[in-house]
Design a protein around this motif. Structure first.
Motif, PDB file in Angstrom:
ATOM      1  N   ARG A   1       0.833  -1.201   0.000  1.00 33.17           N
ATOM      2  CA  ARG A   1       0.000   0.000   0.000  1.00 33.17           C
ATOM      3  C   ARG A   1       0.870   1.253   0.000  1.00 33.17           C
ATOM      4  N   VAL A   2       1.941   1.201   0.749  1.00 34.68           N
ATOM      5  CA  VAL A   2       2.858   2.333   0.801  1.00 34.68           C
ATOM      6  C   VAL A   2       3.578   2.499  -0.529  1.00 34.68           C
ATOM      7  N   LEU A   3       3.998   1.395  -1.131  1.00 31.74           N
ATOM      8  CA  LEU A   3       4.684   1.477  -2.418  1.00 31.74           C
ATOM      9  C   LEU A   3       3.764   2.085  -3.477  1.00 31.74           C
ATOM     10  N   ARG A   4       2.481   1.726  -3.429  1.00 28.58           N
ATOM     11  CA  ARG A   4       1.536   2.296  -4.389  1.00 28.58           C
ATOM     12  C   ARG A   4       1.382   3.799  -4.156  1.00 28.58           C
ATOM     13  N   ALA A   5       1.310   4.207  -2.902  1.00 32.77           N
ATOM     14  CA  ALA A   5       1.193   5.634  -2.604  1.00 32.77           C
ATOM     15  C   ALA A   5       2.426   6.397  -3.084  1.00 32.77           C
ATOM     16  N   MET A   6       3.600   5.792  -2.944  1.00 32.55           N
ATOM     17  CA  MET A   6       4.827   6.420  -3.425  1.00 32.55           C
ATOM     18  C   MET A   6       4.797   6.581  -4.939  1.00 32.55           C
ATOM     19  N   ALA A   7       4.399   5.499  -5.639  1.00 30.49           N
ATOM     20  CA  ALA A   7       4.356   5.549  -7.099  1.00 30.49           C
ATOM     21  C   ALA A   7       3.327   6.569  -7.580  1.00 30.49           C
ATOM     22  N   GLU A   8       2.159   6.625  -6.921  1.00 32.81           N
ATOM     23  CA  GLU A   8       1.115   7.562  -7.312  1.00 32.81           C
ATOM     24  C   GLU A   8       1.552   9.001  -7.087  1.00 32.81           C
ATOM     25  N   SER A   9       2.271   9.253  -6.003  1.00 36.84           N
ATOM     26  CA  SER A   9       2.769  10.602  -5.735  1.00 36.84           C
ATOM     27  C   SER A   9       3.738  11.051  -6.822  1.00 36.84           C
ATOM     28  N   ARG A  10       4.604  10.158  -7.251  1.00 35.07           N
ATOM     29  CA  ARG A  10       5.536  10.492  -8.328  1.00 35.07           C
ATOM     30  C   ARG A  10       4.799  10.732  -9.641  1.00 35.07           C
ATOM     31  N   ARG A  11       3.774   9.913  -9.890  1.00 32.97           N
ATOM     32  CA  ARG A  11       3.001  10.069 -11.129  1.00 32.97           C
ATOM     33  C   ARG A  11       2.296  11.429 -11.161  1.00 32.97           C
ATOM     34  N   ARG A  12       1.748  11.840 -10.029  1.00 38.35           N
ATOM     35  CA  ARG A  12       1.047  13.116  -9.974  1.00 38.35           C
ATOM     36  C   ARG A  12       1.994  14.294 -10.167  1.00 38.35           C
ATOM     37  N   ARG A  13       3.194  14.152  -9.648  1.00 36.61           N
ATOM     38  CA  ARG A  13       4.167  15.247  -9.790  1.00 36.61           C
ATOM     39  C   ARG A  13       4.713  15.323 -11.198  1.00 36.61           C
ATOM     40  N   ASN A  14       4.742  14.174 -11.904  1.00 34.50           N
ATOM     41  CA  ASN A  14       5.299  14.128 -13.254  1.00 34.50           C
ATOM     42  C   ASN A  14       4.354  13.367 -14.167  1.00 34.50           C
ATOM     43  N   PRO A  15       3.195  13.961 -14.510  1.00 39.47           N
ATOM     44  CA  PRO A  15       2.193  13.238 -15.310  1.00 39.47           C
ATOM     45  C   PRO A  15       2.622  12.965 -16.740  1.00 39.47           C
ATOM     46  N   ASN A  16       3.575  13.741 -17.261  1.00 39.97           N
ATOM     47  CA  ASN A  16       4.046  13.538 -18.632  1.00 39.97           C
ATOM     48  C   ASN A  16       5.217  12.561 -18.616  1.00 39.97           C
ATOM     49  N   PRO A  17       5.022  11.331 -19.140  1.00 38.06           N
ATOM     50  CA  PRO A  17       6.115  10.349 -19.101  1.00 38.06           C
ATOM     51  C   PRO A  17       7.395  10.847 -19.754  1.00 38.06           C
ATOM     52  N   LEU A  18       7.271  11.739 -20.755  1.00 36.40           N
ATOM     53  CA  LEU A  18       8.474  12.227 -21.425  1.00 36.40           C
ATOM     54  C   LEU A  18       9.310  13.111 -20.516  1.00 36.40           C
ATOM     55  N   GLN A  19       8.679  13.673 -19.484  1.00 33.84           N
ATOM     56  CA  GLN A  19       9.394  14.545 -18.574  1.00 33.84           C
ATOM     57  C   GLN A  19       9.639  13.888 -17.220  1.00 33.84           C
ATOM     58  N   ARG A  20       9.237  12.630 -17.094  1.00 41.66           N
ATOM     59  CA  ARG A  20       9.370  11.952 -15.805  1.00 41.66           C
ATOM     60  C   ARG A  20      10.843  11.651 -15.532  1.00 41.66           C
ATOM     61  N   PRO A  21      11.322  12.003 -14.341  1.00 36.11           N
ATOM     62  CA  PRO A  21      12.738  11.722 -14.022  1.00 36.11           C
ATOM     63  C   PRO A  21      12.971  10.238 -13.794  1.00 36.11           C
ATOM     64  N   ASN A  22      14.214   9.839 -13.833  1.00 39.25           N
ATOM     65  CA  ASN A  22      14.584   8.462 -13.578  1.00 39.25           C
ATOM     66  C   ASN A  22      14.363   8.158 -12.114  1.00 39.25           C
TER      67      ASN A  22
END
Length: 204
Positions: free
Chosen positions: A178-199
């Motif tokens: 559940r925590v891992l999903r929350a972490m991934a979702e937080s990153r997705r919200r901060r970087n919604p454009n995959p082309l601009q998503r950091p490594n």
């Protein structure tokens, strides 16, 4: 502390997408650490294994791979190469150094109302001190988010190199997925454009 686990890696080679696939439950803001009540802050957490090789066992009831009896598994098992670094999920204080037949060498780190537990570590542990390579930790010592706190080992009840990672909230076990999903979702919200998503190296 019922932490014994043992698994052979069954899904090697899974990478970042496995984190999202394996983590299927959400978290409400009321179950987050105080520092992460704002959902956007969840992305600051760090995936605890630096060299991810796959998930070998999830949270909940399961057939134990050594004894065959059905018992609860209070965490998730993350396969990784022997000796690879383990990182602290969140900043906190070392509250316990574990040495037992199930967990093997282990650490408990307290972060507010949360405790994160790390089992099957390499190195040496005892008398409130844990050592592994250049890592030296004592009970009461502060650790930073992402700090290397140990290395993957084969101590305790295990059939292959992996980290057993557990989480307790106010003393109650919870599914780390559940925590891992929350972490991934937080990153997705901060970087919604995959082309601009950091490594996101924490998901390797």
């Amino acid at each position: 502390m019922p932490l014994d686990c043992s698994d052979r890696p069954r899904r090697p080679g899974l990478r970042s997408r496995s984190l999202v696939i394996a983590a299927t439950l959400g978290l409400s803001s009321q179950t987050l650490p105080v520092e992460a009540r704002n959902a956007s802050l969840w992305g600051r957490g760090v995936f605890p294994v630096a060299s991810f090789a796959g998930y070998t066992s999830g949270f909940g009831m399961r057939s134990h791979p050594l004894s065959g009896d059905v018992r609860p598994h209070y965490g998730i098992d993350i396969a990784a190469p022997l000796g690879s670094p383990i990182r602290s999920w969140w900043a906190g204080t070392v509250s316990e150094v574990i040495v037992d037949g199930g967990c093997g060498n282990g650490l408990v780190i307290r972060s507010g109302s949360y405790e994160h537990i790390y089992c099957h570590l390499g190195g040496q542990a005892g008398h409130g001190v844990y050592r592994s390579g250049g890592v030296l930790l004592r009970v009461g010592q502060r650790v930073a988010t992402g700090q290397v706190i140990g290395h993957i080992g084969l101590t305790g009840s295990t059939t292959g190199p992996h980290l057993h990672w557990g989480l307790r909230y106010r003393g109650a076990w919870m599914d780390p997925a559940r925590v891992l999903r929350a972490m991934a979702e937080s990153r997705r919200r901060r970087n919604p454009n995959p082309l601009q998503r950091p490594n996101l190296g924490v998901f390797r």
